[in-house]
Scaffold this active site. Structure first.
Site, PDB file in Angstrom:
ATOM      1  N   ASP A   1       0.833  -1.205   0.000  1.00  0.00           N
ATOM      2  CA  ASP A   1       0.000   0.000   0.000  1.00  0.00           C
ATOM      3  C   ASP A   1       0.871   1.260   0.000  1.00  0.00           C
ATOM      4  O   ASP A   1       0.356   2.383  -0.062  1.00  0.00           O
ATOM      5  CB  ASP A   1      -1.016  -0.002   1.152  1.00  0.00           C
ATOM      6  CG  ASP A   1      -0.367   0.056   2.519  1.00  0.00           C
ATOM      7  OD1 ASP A   1       0.875  -0.052   2.604  1.00  0.00           O
ATOM      8  OD2 ASP A   1      -1.101   0.194   3.520  1.00  0.00           O
ATOM      9  N   SER A   2       2.209   1.074  -0.001  1.00  0.00           N
ATOM     10  CA  SER A   2       3.112   2.209  -0.216  1.00  0.00           C
ATOM     11  C   SER A   2       2.845   2.849  -1.574  1.00  0.00           C
ATOM     12  O   SER A   2       3.299   3.962  -1.837  1.00  0.00           O
ATOM     13  CB  SER A   2       4.578   1.763  -0.121  1.00  0.00           C
ATOM     14  OG  SER A   2       4.820   0.636  -0.941  1.00  0.00           O
TER      15      SER A   2
ATOM     16  N   ASP B   1      -0.955  -6.442  -0.036  1.00  0.00           N
ATOM     17  CA  ASP B   1      -0.863  -5.716   1.236  1.00  0.00           C
ATOM     18  C   ASP B   1      -2.253  -5.201   1.612  1.00  0.00           C
ATOM     19  O   ASP B   1      -2.850  -4.412   0.867  1.00  0.00           O
ATOM     20  CB  ASP B   1       0.106  -4.548   1.033  1.00  0.00           C
ATOM     21  CG  ASP B   1       0.664  -4.026   2.328  1.00  0.00           C
ATOM     22  OD1 ASP B   1       0.499  -4.691   3.371  1.00  0.00           O
ATOM     23  OD2 ASP B   1       1.291  -2.945   2.296  1.00  0.00           O
TER      24      ASP B   1
ATOM     25  N   LYS C   1      -0.551  -9.530   3.447  1.00  0.00           N
ATOM     26  CA  LYS C   1       0.237  -8.996   4.570  1.00  0.00           C
ATOM     27  C   LYS C   1      -0.625  -8.008   5.323  1.00  0.00           C
ATOM     28  O   LYS C   1      -1.417  -7.281   4.705  1.00  0.00           O
ATOM     29  CB  LYS C   1       1.493  -8.288   4.065  1.00  0.00           C
ATOM     30  CG  LYS C   1       2.278  -7.581   5.181  1.00  0.00           C
ATOM     31  CD  LYS C   1       3.572  -6.992   4.697  1.00  0.00           C
ATOM     32  CE  LYS C   1       3.468  -5.594   4.140  1.00  0.00           C
ATOM     33  NZ  LYS C   1       2.896  -4.589   5.053  1.00  0.00           N
TER      34      LYS C   1
ATOM     35  N   GLU D   1      -0.577  -5.286   9.020  1.00  0.00           N
ATOM     36  CA  GLU D   1       0.252  -4.644  10.040  1.00  0.00           C
ATOM     37  C   GLU D   1      -0.294  -4.911  11.432  1.00  0.00           C
ATOM     38  O   GLU D   1      -1.526  -4.940  11.626  1.00  0.00           O
ATOM     39  CB  GLU D   1       0.309  -3.126   9.795  1.00  0.00           C
ATOM     40  CG  GLU D   1       0.925  -2.769   8.456  1.00  0.00           C
ATOM     41  CD  GLU D   1       1.002  -1.258   8.208  1.00  0.00           C
ATOM     42  OE1 GLU D   1       0.691  -0.470   9.134  1.00  0.00           O
ATOM     43  OE2 GLU D   1       1.378  -0.871   7.084  1.00  0.00           O
TER      44      GLU D   1
ATOM     45  N   GLU E   1      10.081  -3.867  10.300  1.00  0.00           N
ATOM     46  CA  GLU E   1      10.444  -2.595   9.653  1.00  0.00           C
ATOM     47  C   GLU E   1      11.089  -1.639  10.651  1.00  0.00           C
ATOM     48  O   GLU E   1      10.524  -1.353  11.724  1.00  0.00           O
ATOM     49  CB  GLU E   1       9.187  -1.937   9.031  1.00  0.00           C
ATOM     50  CG  GLU E   1       9.530  -0.593   8.376  1.00  0.00           C
ATOM     51  CD  GLU E   1       8.484  -0.067   7.405  1.00  0.00           C
ATOM     52  OE1 GLU E   1       7.504  -0.783   7.135  1.00  0.00           O
ATOM     53  OE2 GLU E   1       8.662   1.067   6.926  1.00  0.00           O
TER      54      GLU E   1
HETATM   55  O1  KIV Z   1       3.371  -1.002   1.551  1.00  0.00           O
HETATM   56  C1  KIV Z   1       4.543  -1.375   1.588  1.00  0.00           C
HETATM   57  O2  KIV Z   1       5.297  -1.316   0.623  1.00  0.00           O
HETATM   58  C2  KIV Z   1       5.022  -1.891   2.860  1.00  0.00           C
HETATM   59  C3  KIV Z   1       6.462  -1.701   3.125  1.00  0.00           C
HETATM   60  C4  KIV Z   1       6.686  -0.355   3.692  1.00  0.00           C
HETATM   61  C5  KIV Z   1       6.970  -2.728   4.033  1.00  0.00           C
HETATM   62  O3  KIV Z   1       4.267  -2.340   3.657  1.00  0.00           O
END
Ligand code: KIV
Length: 281
Positions: free
Chosen positions: A47-48, A86, A116, A118, A185
């Protein structure tokens, strides 16, 4: 010959053999083709992309629908990499049911191999519910960008004994809940070493140093394709921004000078057809 599909047993095997696991983010088809060709083990459609592709200040505005479109493009370009979707903000925090449904969307609509999310111990029940639905989950602790306001900014985590102890317990809780891997991270390598040593599952670092089982970087950071800010843990392997900008300036100059397009960039007209045309005019 294309490599065999990267699987969870393959990743566990790499941990056992102490062969470092490679992981990069990816948000689109052309980059996925290159990461596939480079035989990167794990690709994270992160989600970056809210920052690197959409220009937001953080990841909170990213939605499931945005993630699905990007993750599907990535899986089309990288059929043998292990692709992780993500889970964006609010796609898994509201209820376990919503978390399972949204994790399932990544698998069903985008064709990812895992998701993934958090959070540590507090997310254990959610991780368990998703894993029970047959969906592999990677945990993510330390600097968790979706909680940036609560964390007080993009800064390293786990730098006091108490904070480090909580991270170690978070990792244990995620592994016990069934996570197949954990991303650490921006934490000190001394703490990554303890977590990696204790865990039976692969531990991946982004800014958590060498002791982990593998390394992740955001592809736009490592290629020099995003320069709004650069975290301490980023190594730039290329200067794409510089190269793209130079190419644009050269194109502009050549258009101004009428040096482009050259003869080789245009389509020829057969002489007899041209003669015929002149007679028609
Ligand atoms: O969204 C992403 O790319 C991530 C990284 C910052 C680990 O979660």
């Amino acid at each position: 010959m294309p490599r065999a599909k990267v699987t969870i047993p393959y990743l566990f095997d790499k941990k056992a053999k102490k062969e470092p696991i490679t992981m990069l983010t990816c948000y689109d088809y052309p980059m996925a083709l290159l990461e596939e060709k480079a035989e990167i083990d794990i690709i994270l459609c992160g989600d970056s992309l809210g920052m690197t592709v959409y220009g937001y200040n953080g990841t909170l505005p990213v939605t499931m629908d945005m993630m699905i479109v990007h993750a599907a493009a990535v899986t089309r370009g990288a059929p043998t990499a292990f692709v992780i979707g993500d889970m964006p903000f609010l796609s898994y925090q509201v209820s376990k049911e919503e978390a399972v449904r949204n994790a399932g969307r990544f698998m069903q609509e985008a064709g990812t191999d895992a998701v993934k999310l958090e959070g540590g111990a507090i997310m254990a029940e959610t991780v368990k519910a998703i894993v029970n639905a047959g969906i592999p989950v990677m945990g993510h602790i330390g600097l968790t960008p979706q909680s940036i306001s609560a964390l007080g900014g993009f800064k390293a985590q786990g730098r006091s004994a108490e904070a480090a102890y909580r991270l170690i317990k978070d990792a244990e809780a995620l592994e016990a809940a069934g996570a197949f891997s954990i991303l650490l991270e921006a934490i000190p390598p001394e703490i990554s070493a303890i977590i990696t040593e204790k865990a039976r599952i692969p531990i991946i670092s982004i800014g958590a140093g060498l002791p982990c089982d593998g390394q992740l970087l955001i592809v736009h950071d490592m290629l020099g394709f995003f320069d709004r800010f650069t975290p301490k843990f980023v190594k730039k392997y290329a200067d794409l921004n510089g190269q793209i900008f130079q190419a644009m300036l050269q194109y502009k100059e050549e258009v101004h000078q009428q040096a482009f397009p050259g003869k080789e960039h245009t389509y020829g007209m057969p002489a007899e057809e041209m003669e015929k045309l002149h007679k028609m005019l």
